[in-house]
Enzyme design. Structure first.
Site, PDB file in Angstrom:
ATOM      1  N   ASN A  12       2.398  -5.111  -8.007  1.00 47.39           N
ATOM      2  CA  ASN A  12       1.912  -5.376  -6.943  1.00 47.39           C
ATOM      3  C   ASN A  12       1.192  -4.241  -5.924  1.00 47.39           C
ATOM      4  O   ASN A  12       2.141  -3.605  -5.292  1.00 47.39           O
ATOM      5  CB  ASN A  12       2.715  -6.329  -5.728  1.00 47.39           C
ATOM      6  CG  ASN A  12       2.083  -6.541  -4.676  1.00 47.39           C
ATOM      7  OD1 ASN A  12       0.901  -6.426  -4.525  1.00 47.39           O
ATOM      8  ND2 ASN A  12       2.806  -7.007  -3.633  1.00 47.39           N
ATOM      9  N   LYS A  14      -0.312  -3.784  -3.383  1.00 52.06           N
ATOM     10  CA  LYS A  14      -0.702  -4.136  -2.305  1.00 52.06           C
ATOM     11  C   LYS A  14      -2.058  -3.501  -1.733  1.00 52.06           C
ATOM     12  O   LYS A  14      -2.753  -3.170  -2.617  1.00 52.06           O
ATOM     13  CB  LYS A  14       0.390  -3.601  -1.011  1.00 52.06           C
ATOM     14  CG  LYS A  14       1.701  -4.263  -1.662  1.00 52.06           C
ATOM     15  CD  LYS A  14       2.815  -3.989  -0.591  1.00 52.06           C
ATOM     16  CE  LYS A  14       4.183  -3.953  -1.391  1.00 52.06           C
ATOM     17  NZ  LYS A  14       5.259  -4.478  -0.529  1.00 52.06           N
ATOM     18  N   HIS A  99       3.448 -14.272  -0.984  1.00 51.27           N
ATOM     19  CA  HIS A  99       4.105 -12.946  -0.723  1.00 51.27           C
ATOM     20  C   HIS A  99       4.681 -12.959   0.850  1.00 51.27           C
ATOM     21  O   HIS A  99       3.847 -13.453   1.635  1.00 51.27           O
ATOM     22  CB  HIS A  99       3.214 -11.724  -1.092  1.00 51.27           C
ATOM     23  CG  HIS A  99       3.873 -10.616  -0.976  1.00 51.27           C
ATOM     24  ND1 HIS A  99       4.536  -9.814   0.170  1.00 51.27           N
ATOM     25  CD2 HIS A  99       4.566  -9.802  -2.003  1.00 51.27           C
ATOM     26  CE1 HIS A  99       5.138  -8.878  -0.201  1.00 51.27           C
ATOM     27  NE2 HIS A  99       5.270  -8.664  -1.350  1.00 51.27           N
ATOM     28  N   GLU A 101       4.753 -10.853   2.958  1.00 45.38           N
ATOM     29  CA  GLU A 101       3.861 -10.266   3.681  1.00 45.38           C
ATOM     30  C   GLU A 101       2.669 -11.092   4.335  1.00 45.38           C
ATOM     31  O   GLU A 101       2.095 -10.986   5.550  1.00 45.38           O
ATOM     32  CB  GLU A 101       3.118  -8.750   3.256  1.00 45.38           C
ATOM     33  CG  GLU A 101       4.327  -7.750   3.279  1.00 45.38           C
ATOM     34  CD  GLU A 101       4.104  -6.912   2.147  1.00 45.38           C
ATOM     35  OE1 GLU A 101       3.180  -6.718   1.611  1.00 45.38           O
ATOM     36  OE2 GLU A 101       5.145  -6.037   1.961  1.00 45.38           O
ATOM     37  N   GLU A 171      11.938 -12.567  -3.820  1.00 47.53           N
ATOM     38  CA  GLU A 171      11.835 -11.409  -3.386  1.00 47.53           C
ATOM     39  C   GLU A 171      12.701 -11.410  -1.864  1.00 47.53           C
ATOM     40  O   GLU A 171      11.935 -11.738  -0.977  1.00 47.53           O
ATOM     41  CB  GLU A 171      10.372 -10.990  -2.971  1.00 47.53           C
ATOM     42  CG  GLU A 171       9.849 -10.798  -4.399  1.00 47.53           C
ATOM     43  CD  GLU A 171       8.324  -9.921  -3.957  1.00 47.53           C
ATOM     44  OE1 GLU A 171       8.373  -8.813  -4.958  1.00 47.53           O
ATOM     45  OE2 GLU A 171       7.582 -10.053  -3.276  1.00 47.53           O
ATOM     46  N   GLY A 177      10.105  -3.122  -0.031  1.00 46.84           N
ATOM     47  CA  GLY A 177       9.815  -1.726   0.646  1.00 46.84           C
ATOM     48  C   GLY A 177      10.734  -1.057   1.543  1.00 46.84           C
ATOM     49  O   GLY A 177      10.354  -0.182   2.145  1.00 46.84           O
ATOM     50  N   SER A 215      12.195  -3.437  -3.909  1.00 46.68           N
ATOM     51  CA  SER A 215      12.957  -2.052  -4.251  1.00 46.68           C
ATOM     52  C   SER A 215      13.400  -1.848  -5.491  1.00 46.68           C
ATOM     53  O   SER A 215      14.506  -1.062  -5.823  1.00 46.68           O
ATOM     54  CB  SER A 215      14.027  -1.706  -3.077  1.00 46.68           C
ATOM     55  OG  SER A 215      13.474  -1.462  -1.789  1.00 46.68           O
TER      56      SER A 215
HETATM   57  C1  PEP Z   1       6.831  -6.295  -3.310  1.00 47.65           C
HETATM   58  O1  PEP Z   1       5.847  -5.915  -2.332  1.00 47.65           O
HETATM   59  O2  PEP Z   1       6.124  -7.392  -3.843  1.00 47.65           O
HETATM   60  C2  PEP Z   1       7.695  -5.513  -3.790  1.00 47.65           C
HETATM   61  C3  PEP Z   1       8.598  -6.005  -4.629  1.00 47.65           C
HETATM   62  O3  PEP Z   1       7.761  -4.208  -2.801  1.00 47.65           O
HETATM   63  P1  PEP Z   1       8.743  -3.080  -3.298  1.00 47.65           P
HETATM   64  O4  PEP Z   1       8.876  -3.262  -4.818  1.00 47.65           O
HETATM   65  O5  PEP Z   1       8.257  -1.859  -2.682  1.00 47.65           O
HETATM   66  O6  PEP Z   1       9.977  -3.459  -2.614  1.00 47.65           O
END
Ligand code: PEP
Length: 259
Positions: A12, A14, A99, A101, A171, A177, A215
């Site tokens: 992803n 972003k 997601h 976000e 998630e 992040g 992460s």
């Molecule tokens: C994401 O935004 O879907 C995600 C998993 O981000 P990160 O791996 O940076 O935590």
């Protein structure tokens, strides 16, 4: 013995990328993915303006591409939105929906996420339905209630056959992040819960790919992906570095072999 399902690793991006750097990254991923076995599938969800570039550079290879969101509408006066059917015209296979976000910054509710999953499926895209709790919700002991409600809102809108065509990504919001991943056991516990919820829908729903996101890095991916109900990962930050993303894909291979 745990059932063997194919692994899936999806990046992803972003709101990152520019044409020149995307080219280097996509070519590296495409080349690296050639060495992966068939039971490890790979995808990247890019910003919409780069769909054509992804199509040009990835077509015919092992890496699928997709978008990070789609409109809840099929078409019409919805300024700024991108319809699922538009992404399909650029060869997209995946659409992330729900997601955290989008839920947090764009007031996307559970019902809208369900409609987006329907739209994706109707257009021929595989929706990657994201669910996850905040730290506050986890600390209050409400993780299963929260992710269960988020998943149920989507399942309620889909037939058994449609559910079998989705991907679900767990998630935890506190892990995205932040550099603080869920432990493999924490993630497995929630995945097992989500799998039982899917199984209750019947048909092939119990075999829906369940990805962990939050992460994931080369050094924790194999441990996570070795869990019986974790079928791969949705990767944010680490998907922007070709070497790290490919190392995570390789960890999926190792996790499959270790099971
Ligand atoms: C994401 O935004 O879907 C995600 C998993 O981000 P990160 O791996 O940076 O935590």
């Amino acid at each position: 013995m745990a059932k063997q399902r194919a692994k899936l690793v999806v990046g992803n991006w972003k709101m990152h990328g520019r044409l020149a750097e995307n080219r280097v990254l996509l070519q590296a991923i495409s080349r690296g993915a050639e060495d992966l076995p068939d039971d490890v599938r790979v995808g990247v969800c890019v910003p919409c303006p780069y769909l054509a570039q992804a199509q040009t550079l990835l077509e015919g290879g092992r890496v699928a591409w997709g978008v990070q969101d789609i409109s809840a509408h099929e078409q019409g006066a919805y300024t700024g939105e991108v319809a699922a059917g538009m992404a399909v015209e650029f060869g997209a296979s995946y659409a992330i929906v729900g997601h955290s976000e989008r839920r947090a910054y764009h007031c996307e509710g559970a019902d809208t996420v369900g409609v987006k999953a329907q739209r994706a499926l109707a257009a021929g895209l595989t929706p990657i339905v994201c669910v996850g709790e905040t730290l506050e919700q986890r600390d209050a002991g409400n993780t299963e209630q929260i992710v269960g409600e988020q998943l149920d809102a989507v399942l309620a809108k889909l037939s058994v056959e449609e559910v079998a065509r989705i991907v679900v990504a767990y998630e935890p919001v506190w892990a995205i992040g932040t550099g603080r991943s869920a432990t493999a056991q924490q993630a497995q516990d929630v995945h097992a819960f989500l799998r039982s919820r899917l199984a209750a829908k019947g048909g092939d729903a119990a075999d829906v790919p369940l990805l962990y996101g939050g992460s994931v890095k080369p050094d924790n991916a194999e441990d996570l992906f070795s869990q019986p109900d974790i079928d791969g990962g949705l990767i944010g930050g680490a998907s922007l570095k070709g070497k790290d993303f490919l190392a995570i894909c390789t960890a999926a291979v190792a996790a499959t072999a270790a099971r």
